[in-house]
Design a protein around this motif. Sequence first.
Motif, short mmCIF file in Angstrom:
data_model
loop_
_atom_site.label_atom_id
_atom_site.label_comp_id
_atom_site.label_asym_id
_atom_site.label_seq_id
_atom_site.Cartn_x
_atom_site.Cartn_y
_atom_site.Cartn_z
N GLN A 1 31.88 15.50 -5.34
CA GLN A 1 30.87 16.29 -6.04
C GLN A 1 30.03 15.42 -6.97
O GLN A 1 28.83 15.66 -7.14
N LYS B 1 32.96 32.56 -11.01
CA LYS B 1 32.94 31.78 -9.78
C LYS B 1 31.57 31.12 -9.56
O LYS B 1 31.47 29.91 -9.32
N TYR B 2 30.51 31.92 -9.67
CA TYR B 2 29.18 31.39 -9.41
C TYR B 2 28.70 30.46 -10.51
O TYR B 2 27.99 29.48 -10.25
N GLU C 1 30.58 27.17 -9.96
CA GLU C 1 30.08 26.57 -8.73
C GLU C 1 28.70 25.96 -8.92
O GLU C 1 28.38 24.91 -8.37
N GLU D 1 28.53 22.20 -7.84
CA GLU D 1 27.79 22.01 -6.59
C GLU D 1 26.37 22.58 -6.74
O GLU D 1 26.03 23.60 -6.15
#
Length: 308
Positions: free
Chosen positions: A51, A171-172, A175, A179
């Motif tokens: 990443q 989560k988002y 993330e 990423e």
Amino acid sequence: MLTEKEIIQIFASKLGIANLDDVALLGRGIVFKVDMLVASTDVPHGMAPWQVARKSVVSCVSDLAAKGVQPHAAMISLGLPKNCTRPYVEGLANGFAGASKEFGVRMVGGDTNEASGLVIDCSMIGFASKMPTRTGAKPGDVVVISGTFGLTPAGLEILMRDAKGAGAFRKYAVESVLEPKPRQRFGIALAKFFSSSIDSSDGLAISLYELAGQSGVNIVIDIVPAADGVEKFAQENGLDAHELVFHGGEEYEIVATIPKSRLNRAISAAKKSGIALHIIGRVQRGPGDVFVGKKLLENKGYVHFDMR
């Protein structure tokens, strides 16, 4: 200590660089971009080696996307600490290989050296006959963005300060940090309509001020582009949603201006490409200030050699 902007101004003055931008259009249509990732300032807790490598490529891809340029080839210089393990290096290599496929850019070589901490320098080229600069915004233009803001700064608060966040929002948000998604499709489809443009990774406020200042105009934001859940997250953690949206940084969105004469064509092109085009403000005559409604917006965000 000098600020990042002061350091840049010294070099720009000595080297005769008049229009400061993150991307340069050279002769024969060659577009050139370089960006440096330093682990101690640019890599948050929890980011895997692949990443980290991908993020170093994203920084260049995003700046090219803001100009509507598809990357063609890249070279990578690596500064690696002496205690770097084989699995870590293999993780970096996997990240570069994955980014090469994801963004359609050939990795053609590079250099390695020893450093006290991880440093990745990515140089990238593409091709274009012309591209929008930061100096072309005019009174009457509308201000557009590729997406909403505040989610990534919330993710950084979760990863670095253990802020509360649950479910899909957590989560988002996380993330989006680990990423990040540069807006390639947005930029390549719509840059031909832009009068000015910039990648927003230093923060929305700083990006707006760059366009306003270099174009010699004022910008007025009529709609605050907060991502869903940011207001609630801010309230639950004693944070300021305005700060997250305008001053957070690390979001690889595109901020641009479009003349009203091109707006309908831009909207049609966005619909045809299946991408969202958010209109959030307007350009007015002025000395380079940015307002949210009638209130002057503070010009701050992520700046190297300074405290957040």
